[in-house]
Design a protein around this motif. Structure first.
Motif, PDB file in Angstrom:
ATOM      1  N   LEU A   1      -8.894  -1.866   1.235  1.00  0.00           N
ATOM      2  CA  LEU A   1      -7.987  -2.709   0.455  1.00  0.00           C
ATOM      3  C   LEU A   1      -6.545  -2.517   0.901  1.00  0.00           C
ATOM      4  O   LEU A   1      -5.793  -3.493   1.039  1.00  0.00           O
TER       5      LEU A   1
ATOM      6  N   ILE B   1      -2.218  -5.831   6.504  1.00  0.00           N
ATOM      7  CA  ILE B   1      -2.341  -6.955   7.435  1.00  0.00           C
ATOM      8  C   ILE B   1      -1.507  -8.135   6.954  1.00  0.00           C
ATOM      9  O   ILE B   1      -0.940  -8.889   7.743  1.00  0.00           O
TER      10      ILE B   1
ATOM     11  N   LEU C   1      -6.048  -4.345   4.158  1.00  0.00           N
ATOM     12  CA  LEU C   1      -5.928  -5.795   3.986  1.00  0.00           C
ATOM     13  C   LEU C   1      -4.522  -6.186   3.553  1.00  0.00           C
ATOM     14  O   LEU C   1      -3.957  -7.165   4.055  1.00  0.00           O
TER      15      LEU C   1
END
Length: 270
Positions: free
Chosen positions: A100, A106, A103
């Motif tokens: 998580l 990113i 992500l």
């Protein structure tokens, strides 16, 4: 030689900041003709006619209110969501917490301009154009990754013994977050709040894309109205810039200690 080079570069950097700021500040006391002919000269009189004219026109009251609403709610909701997500990620020892966090990290690498067309098409379908609520949603979505990244790094450095003691005393996850993690994270939250407020307050791209009604325009978007096809009211632009800078200065004054503490927290550890 190093000190001379350092002094020269710092002086050059200071000039790059002071010269534009001086032109804007002095321009608030000049006419448009005077600004164009003598941008760095002192004004003939230090009168506040431009401020009076701007406020009397009524062109800045509604945009200022809209910007305050959008920025305040965007920053507040983002900090609440980011702090909860950061706490969950920082205290998680499972693979899902690391995934998580990856992500969200990113998300930092994706420029906001890449999403302009998809966001616009989505907001048209959802009937969220010309809506302050739509701007708030956009700001939350765009600033949530960086907020989680900053707060997660800070919460991870908090002593784990306090969380273990709270767990032994029977405190649930939300109680631990609210009573321990959140108070101890005030320096990071204060620094993040200033950072987010500057971003949302100065945002022009998404208001320009999503807002068309005069009553829903934000302050940066309203400044474009002073630039016409044939003439530009530089005195009004400079005056509105000074007014738009005041909330950011006030924000820094209020959270100054938290901001400095948040910046130096990592440097004083160990």
């Amino acid at each position: 030689m190093y000190k001379v080079t350092k002094t020269f570069l710092l002086s050059l950097f200071a000039l790059l900041i002071l010269v534009p700021c001086s032109i804007v500040f002095l321009g608030t006391f000049k006419s448009d003709v005077k600004i164009l002919s003598e941008p760095l000269a002192l004004p003939d009189s230090w009168s506040f006619d431009n401020f009076v004219r701007l406020f009397e026109s009524g062109r800045i009251w509604t945009p200022t209110r809209n910007s305050l609403i959008v920025s305040s709610l965007s920053v507040g909701i983002t900090l609440l969501l980011a702090s909860m997500a950061a706490f969950a990620i920082a205290r998680s020892i499972t693979v899902s917490g690391k995934v998580l966090f990856l992500l969200f990290s990113i998300g930092l690498a994706i420029p906001g301009q890449v999403n302009v067309i998809p966001i616009y098409l989505l907001f048209v379908k959802l009937n969220l154009t010309n809506s302050l609520f739509g701007l708030i949603l956009v700001n939350i979505a765009l600033t949530l990754p960086i907020s989680i990244f900053i707060l997660t790094s800070f919460i991870r450095d908090l002593p784990s013994e306090m969380f273990e003691a709270a767990n032994i005393d029977g405190a649930k996850a939300f109680r631990t977050y609210w009573s321990i993690a959140l108070p101890l994270s005030k320096p990071a939250i204060g620094a993040t709040a200033i950072f987010l407020f500057v971003i949302t307050w100065n945002d022009l791209l998404y208001p320009l894309m999503l807002i068309g009604e005069n009553g829903k325009k934000t302050l940066p978007l309203t400044m474009l109205d002073f630039k016409g096809e044939f003439t530009t009211e530089y005195s009004m632009i400079y005056t509105s810039i000074i007014i738009a800078s005041l909330p950011m200065i006030l924000m820094y004054v209020i959270f100054q200690r938290s901001f400095i503490s948040g910046l130096t927290q990592g440097a004083i550890k160990g």
